[in-house]
Design a protein around this motif. Structure first.
Motif, PDB file in Angstrom:
ATOM      1  N   ALA A  67      13.473   7.801  11.718  1.00 39.46           N
ATOM      2  CA  ALA A  67      14.543   7.000  11.337  1.00 39.46           C
ATOM      3  C   ALA A  67      14.996   5.806  12.241  1.00 39.46           C
ATOM      4  O   ALA A  67      15.904   5.235  12.404  1.00 39.46           O
ATOM      5  CB  ALA A  67      16.203   8.215  11.973  1.00 39.46           C
ATOM      6  N   ASN A 126      17.742  -6.968   7.204  1.00 42.64           N
ATOM      7  CA  ASN A 126      18.057  -5.235   7.408  1.00 42.64           C
ATOM      8  C   ASN A 126      19.345  -4.518   7.748  1.00 42.64           C
ATOM      9  O   ASN A 126      19.998  -5.254   7.059  1.00 42.64           O
ATOM     10  CB  ASN A 126      17.677  -4.922   9.519  1.00 42.64           C
ATOM     11  CG  ASN A 126      18.523  -6.022  10.252  1.00 42.64           C
ATOM     12  OD1 ASN A 126      19.659  -6.402   9.618  1.00 42.64           O
ATOM     13  ND2 ASN A 126      18.011  -6.362  11.234  1.00 42.64           N
ATOM     14  N   THR A 127      19.251  -3.599   7.539  1.00 44.11           N
ATOM     15  CA  THR A 127      20.739  -3.026   7.918  1.00 44.11           C
ATOM     16  C   THR A 127      22.085  -3.539   8.617  1.00 44.11           C
ATOM     17  O   THR A 127      23.121  -3.817   7.932  1.00 44.11           O
ATOM     18  CB  THR A 127      21.124  -1.212   7.444  1.00 44.11           C
ATOM     19  OG1 THR A 127      19.405  -0.498   6.861  1.00 44.11           O
ATOM     20  CG2 THR A 127      22.046  -0.410   7.093  1.00 44.11           C
ATOM     21  N   SER A 128      21.459  -3.742   9.847  1.00 39.76           N
ATOM     22  CA  SER A 128      22.687  -4.333  10.806  1.00 39.76           C
ATOM     23  C   SER A 128      22.978  -5.499   9.655  1.00 39.76           C
ATOM     24  O   SER A 128      24.392  -5.733   9.986  1.00 39.76           O
ATOM     25  CB  SER A 128      21.832  -4.448  11.907  1.00 39.76           C
ATOM     26  OG  SER A 128      21.486  -3.366  12.299  1.00 39.76           O
ATOM     27  N   ASN A 131      25.779  -4.685   6.675  1.00 42.73           N
ATOM     28  CA  ASN A 131      26.679  -3.956   6.999  1.00 42.73           C
ATOM     29  C   ASN A 131      27.310  -5.372   7.240  1.00 42.73           C
ATOM     30  O   ASN A 131      28.151  -5.591   6.954  1.00 42.73           O
ATOM     31  CB  ASN A 131      25.615  -2.790   8.240  1.00 42.73           C
ATOM     32  CG  ASN A 131      26.140  -1.802   7.427  1.00 42.73           C
ATOM     33  OD1 ASN A 131      25.813  -1.449   6.276  1.00 42.73           O
ATOM     34  ND2 ASN A 131      25.108  -1.033   8.217  1.00 42.73           N
ATOM     35  N   HIS A 153      26.459   4.037  12.251  1.00 38.00           N
ATOM     36  CA  HIS A 153      25.816   3.483  13.454  1.00 38.00           C
ATOM     37  C   HIS A 153      26.912   1.566  13.886  1.00 38.00           C
ATOM     38  O   HIS A 153      28.010   1.631  13.088  1.00 38.00           O
ATOM     39  CB  HIS A 153      25.062   2.779  12.763  1.00 38.00           C
ATOM     40  CG  HIS A 153      23.491   1.707  13.575  1.00 38.00           C
ATOM     41  ND1 HIS A 153      23.461   0.279  14.125  1.00 38.00           N
ATOM     42  CD2 HIS A 153      22.254   1.677  13.970  1.00 38.00           C
ATOM     43  CE1 HIS A 153      22.039   0.054  14.455  1.00 38.00           C
ATOM     44  NE2 HIS A 153      21.528   0.962  14.628  1.00 38.00           N
ATOM     45  N   SER A 155      26.398  -1.176  13.717  1.00 38.98           N
ATOM     46  CA  SER A 155      26.578  -2.787  12.820  1.00 38.98           C
ATOM     47  C   SER A 155      27.436  -2.060  12.056  1.00 38.98           C
ATOM     48  O   SER A 155      27.343  -3.421  11.233  1.00 38.98           O
ATOM     49  CB  SER A 155      24.826  -2.659  12.623  1.00 38.98           C
ATOM     50  OG  SER A 155      24.887  -1.359  11.793  1.00 38.98           O
ATOM     51  N   THR A 204      28.974   6.133   6.325  1.00 37.39           N
ATOM     52  CA  THR A 204      26.514   6.604   5.958  1.00 37.39           C
ATOM     53  C   THR A 204      26.049   7.723   5.837  1.00 37.39           C
ATOM     54  O   THR A 204      26.753   9.037   5.823  1.00 37.39           O
ATOM     55  CB  THR A 204      26.517   6.736   8.350  1.00 37.39           C
ATOM     56  OG1 THR A 204      27.225   5.736   8.931  1.00 37.39           O
ATOM     57  CG2 THR A 204      24.942   6.435   7.960  1.00 37.39           C
ATOM     58  N   SER A 208      22.161   9.416  11.587  1.00 29.08           N
ATOM     59  CA  SER A 208      21.224   8.747  11.797  1.00 29.08           C
ATOM     60  C   SER A 208      21.762   9.728  13.359  1.00 29.08           C
ATOM     61  O   SER A 208      20.467  10.116  14.208  1.00 29.08           O
ATOM     62  CB  SER A 208      20.981   7.713  12.430  1.00 29.08           C
ATOM     63  OG  SER A 208      22.121   7.056  13.031  1.00 29.08           O
ATOM     64  N   ASP A 233      26.301   2.769   3.890  1.00 27.15           N
ATOM     65  CA  ASP A 233      24.572   2.489   4.995  1.00 27.15           C
ATOM     66  C   ASP A 233      24.047   3.116   4.538  1.00 27.15           C
ATOM     67  O   ASP A 233      24.175   4.593   4.875  1.00 27.15           O
ATOM     68  CB  ASP A 233      25.777   2.884   6.428  1.00 27.15           C
ATOM     69  CG  ASP A 233      24.329   2.533   7.662  1.00 27.15           C
ATOM     70  OD1 ASP A 233      23.000   2.505   6.845  1.00 27.15           O
ATOM     71  OD2 ASP A 233      24.908   1.831   8.541  1.00 27.15           O
ATOM     72  N   ALA A 235      21.138   2.815   5.658  1.00 28.48           N
ATOM     73  CA  ALA A 235      19.467   3.032   6.840  1.00 28.48           C
ATOM     74  C   ALA A 235      18.595   4.444   6.193  1.00 28.48           C
ATOM     75  O   ALA A 235      17.560   4.764   6.639  1.00 28.48           O
ATOM     76  CB  ALA A 235      20.064   2.142   7.862  1.00 28.48           C
ATOM     77  N   GLN A 236      19.309   5.849   6.122  1.00 26.43           N
ATOM     78  CA  GLN A 236      18.524   7.282   6.790  1.00 26.43           C
ATOM     79  C   GLN A 236      18.726   7.781   5.321  1.00 26.43           C
ATOM     80  O   GLN A 236      18.329   8.891   5.085  1.00 26.43           O
ATOM     81  CB  GLN A 236      19.141   7.755   7.477  1.00 26.43           C
ATOM     82  CG  GLN A 236      19.558   7.347   9.067  1.00 26.43           C
ATOM     83  CD  GLN A 236      18.166   6.885   9.416  1.00 26.43           C
ATOM     84  OE1 GLN A 236      16.544   7.138   9.650  1.00 26.43           O
ATOM     85  NE2 GLN A 236      18.832   5.586  10.784  1.00 26.43           N
ATOM     86  N   SER A 256      17.480  -0.668   5.229  1.00 27.30           N
ATOM     87  CA  SER A 256      16.692  -1.248   5.765  1.00 27.30           C
ATOM     88  C   SER A 256      15.179  -0.905   5.278  1.00 27.30           C
ATOM     89  O   SER A 256      14.965   0.161   5.001  1.00 27.30           O
ATOM     90  CB  SER A 256      16.130  -0.921   7.632  1.00 27.30           C
ATOM     91  OG  SER A 256      16.864  -1.205   7.753  1.00 27.30           O
ATOM     92  N   HIS A 258      12.194  -1.398   6.829  1.00 26.41           N
ATOM     93  CA  HIS A 258      11.028  -0.618   7.731  1.00 26.41           C
ATOM     94  C   HIS A 258      11.346   0.527   8.276  1.00 26.41           C
ATOM     95  O   HIS A 258       9.945   1.288   9.316  1.00 26.41           O
ATOM     96  CB  HIS A 258      11.391  -1.946   8.957  1.00 26.41           C
ATOM     97  CG  HIS A 258      12.593  -1.710   9.415  1.00 26.41           C
ATOM     98  ND1 HIS A 258      13.271  -2.701   9.970  1.00 26.41           N
ATOM     99  CD2 HIS A 258      13.056  -0.468  10.349  1.00 26.41           C
ATOM    100  CE1 HIS A 258      14.704  -2.549  10.445  1.00 26.41           C
ATOM    101  NE2 HIS A 258      14.020  -0.992  10.774  1.00 26.41           N
ATOM    102  N   LYS A 259      11.838   1.340   7.640  1.00 24.74           N
ATOM    103  CA  LYS A 259      12.697   2.515   8.109  1.00 24.74           C
ATOM    104  C   LYS A 259      11.736   3.239   6.866  1.00 24.74           C
ATOM    105  O   LYS A 259      10.723   3.159   6.488  1.00 24.74           O
ATOM    106  CB  LYS A 259      13.524   3.277   8.502  1.00 24.74           C
ATOM    107  CG  LYS A 259      14.769   2.234   8.907  1.00 24.74           C
ATOM    108  CD  LYS A 259      16.150   3.051   9.357  1.00 24.74           C
ATOM    109  CE  LYS A 259      16.840   2.270  10.931  1.00 24.74           C
ATOM    110  NZ  LYS A 259      16.605   2.360  11.897  1.00 24.74           N
TER     111      LYS A 259
HETATM  112  C1  LIG Z   1      22.424   4.707   9.856  1.00 23.14           C
HETATM  113  C2  LIG Z   1      21.851   3.224  10.571  1.00 23.14           C
HETATM  114  N1  LIG Z   1      22.935   2.454  10.167  1.00 23.14           N
HETATM  115  C3  LIG Z   1      22.274   1.055  10.364  1.00 23.14           C
HETATM  116  C4  LIG Z   1      21.038   0.946  11.620  1.00 23.14           C
HETATM  117  C5  LIG Z   1      20.793  -0.510  11.784  1.00 23.14           C
HETATM  118  O1  LIG Z   1      19.082  -0.281  11.075  1.00 23.14           O
HETATM  119  P1  LIG Z   1      18.451  -1.566  11.325  1.00 23.14           P
HETATM  120  O2  LIG Z   1      17.985  -1.571  12.798  1.00 23.14           O
HETATM  121  O3  LIG Z   1      17.040  -1.547  10.511  1.00 23.14           O
HETATM  122  O4  LIG Z   1      19.724  -2.643  11.550  1.00 23.14           O
HETATM  123  C6  LIG Z   1      20.889   2.030  12.102  1.00 23.14           C
HETATM  124  C7  LIG Z   1      18.753   1.931  12.438  1.00 23.14           C
HETATM  125  O5  LIG Z   1      18.591   3.400  13.228  1.00 23.14           O
HETATM  126  C8  LIG Z   1      20.944   3.708  11.145  1.00 23.14           C
HETATM  127  O6  LIG Z   1      19.968   4.674  11.435  1.00 23.14           O
END
Ligand SMILES: Cc1ncc(COP(=O)(O)O)c(C=O)c1O
Length: 426
Positions: A67, A126-128, A131, A153, A155, A204, A208, A233, A235-236, A256, A258-259
């Protein structure tokens, strides 16, 4: 993405032979793993052990932190280093052009992976970033409302709130309820929180915080029926769940590399539904746009780390070979075993709901009276288990997120270690 296509494309892009694509063993910092079987055998522990062998972390290390940050596989690392060396060894116009083409290989891989079209894919960091490209790119003003989920998150939460302060739109929030009260509860809660002024719903897919799975498809339909845009979102969920964006049908989805996809760092995705392409402005204007669809206007991000972008397609290829559904099933199976073990420990509170419709493979737990930061450290240093600390009073503790490279033995080790610390202290 049939096995071999990506390799051929990489060979063409890097202008080298298939044999040369792989570094000689002497130049590698890790052993080249035996390739995964081309056809899926029984998905037994031996098969998952062969998946684990694709990764370079030491075999005694149980990494249950997907995660947060996933390790890349050996083939991803080799593609990354090979492409980086090519780029810096031969900085010719032809090589630059091949690297730009490489972005399109990855765009197609991302589209196939998420079951949409390359014309709807933007390759971000990345997700940040994804978003924020959405919250910065929509025309919102005083009198408009944006509806969020409290477990988003930063972001996807702080970003909207700060932009609301700047541009004058209002942000409303549906609070998370713990334990997860079920899809129907959230559908009703979001429906009640919508106003005639709501323009965007941003939530989301899988949180997370405690790994709550939201009914993404139904929430997107709820919003769509009212002309409201959705940002999901992912990311997860990207790389863990067998995501089908055509079926979920959000306006925007972020992820992202890298997750859970186990890709390189700083290569992520923003899906922009073709029907929503005219609703969003680019936030960055520069050189080197993408070649198709929305990327032609939205992805002029200047010079990129193209080897990392190329390596993301290698990561998606590994996942495809294992099978997206098989990966989701394996994550659920390990998380179920983990939660079952944790629930037997006296004083331990498992925040994550055991119902597989409400959770997947992100498991948060309050470890009785143990200090979560010290526990995370002890688990790493003494037990060789990687997990994350969830600091703070709000459902604090530790988070374990098993993935397809983990085993049942590692899950048992984690439960056993926690049991020991509960008895002996840290
Ligand atoms: C739900 C969620 N959104 C966004 C992010 C941000 O991801 P990143 O750091 O890869 O941009 C995370 C990071 O843990 C996340 O868990």
């Amino acid at each position: 993405m049939e096995d071999g296509i990506s390799r051929r494309e990489l060979v063409r892009l890097l202008g080298t032979s298939a044999a040369a694509l792989w570094l000689p063993p002497s130049a590698r910092a890790w052993a080249k793993p035996a390739p995964l079987p081309a056809t899926a055998p029984a998905r037994d522990e031996a098969y998952w052990a062969s998946v684990r062998e694709q990764f370079v972390m030491p075999s005694d290390l149980a990494v249950m932190n997907a995660a947060n940050l996933c390790p890349s596989s050996g083939p991803v690392l080799e593609t990354l280093s090979k492409a980086t060396r090519e780029m810096d060894r031969e900085p010719s116009p032809a090589c630059r052009a091949r690297m730009h083409d490489g972005k399109e290989v990855t765009r197609r891989a991302l589209a196939e992976f998420l079951r949409v079209t390359p014309e709807e894919i933007v390759i971000t960091r990345n997700t940040s970033e994804s978003n924020n490209l959405v919250s910065s790119g929509l025309d919102l003003e005083k009198g408009d409302d944006v509806l969020l989920f409290s477990d988003n998150h930063p972001s996807n939460h702080v970003a909207w709130k700060e932009k609301g302060r700047r541009h004058g739109f209002t942000v409303n929030v549906v609070p998370a309820v713990s334990p997860h009260p079920g899809a129907d509860y959230y559908l009703e809660a979001f429906t009640r929180a919508l106003t005639p002024r709501t323009k965007v719903l941003a939530f989301t897919h899988l949180t997370s915080t405690v790994g709550d799975l939201l009914p993404a498809r139904d929430l997107c339909r709820l919003a769509r029926d009212r002309g409201i845009l959705t940002l999901v979102d992912g990311a997860q969920s990207f790389g863990l769940m067998d995501v089908d964006l055509r079926d979920m049908d959000p306006d925007f989805y972020s992820g992202s590399g890298h997750k859970w996809p186990c890709g390189p760092k700083e290569a992520g995705v923003l899906f922009i539904n073709r029907r929503s392409a005219t609703r969003i402005w680019p936030s960055i204007y520069s050189a080197y746009p993408g070649a198709v669809g929305i990327s032609k206007s939205f992805e002029s991000f200047g010079q990129r780390d193209e080897p990392a972008i190329l390596a993301l397609s290698e990561a998606l290829q590994l996942q495809t070979r294992v099978g997206r559904k098989a990966i989701e099933d394996r994550g659920r199976e390990l998380a179920q075993a983990l939660m079952a073990g944790l629930r037997t420990l006296p004083g331990v509170k498992v925040w994550t709901h055991p119902d597989p419709v409400r959770s997947v493979a992100v498991v948060s737990v309050q470890p009785g009276g143990l200090d979560p930061t010290k526990l995370t450290l002890a688990l790493y240093e003494k037990d060789r288990i990687v997990c994350a600390t969830r600091a703070g009073a709000d459902r604090g503790g530790v988070r374990l997120s098993p993935h397809f490279y983990n085993s049942h033995a590692e899950v048992e080790r984690a439960v056993g270690a926690l049991k020991r610390y509960l008895t002996t202290g840290l």
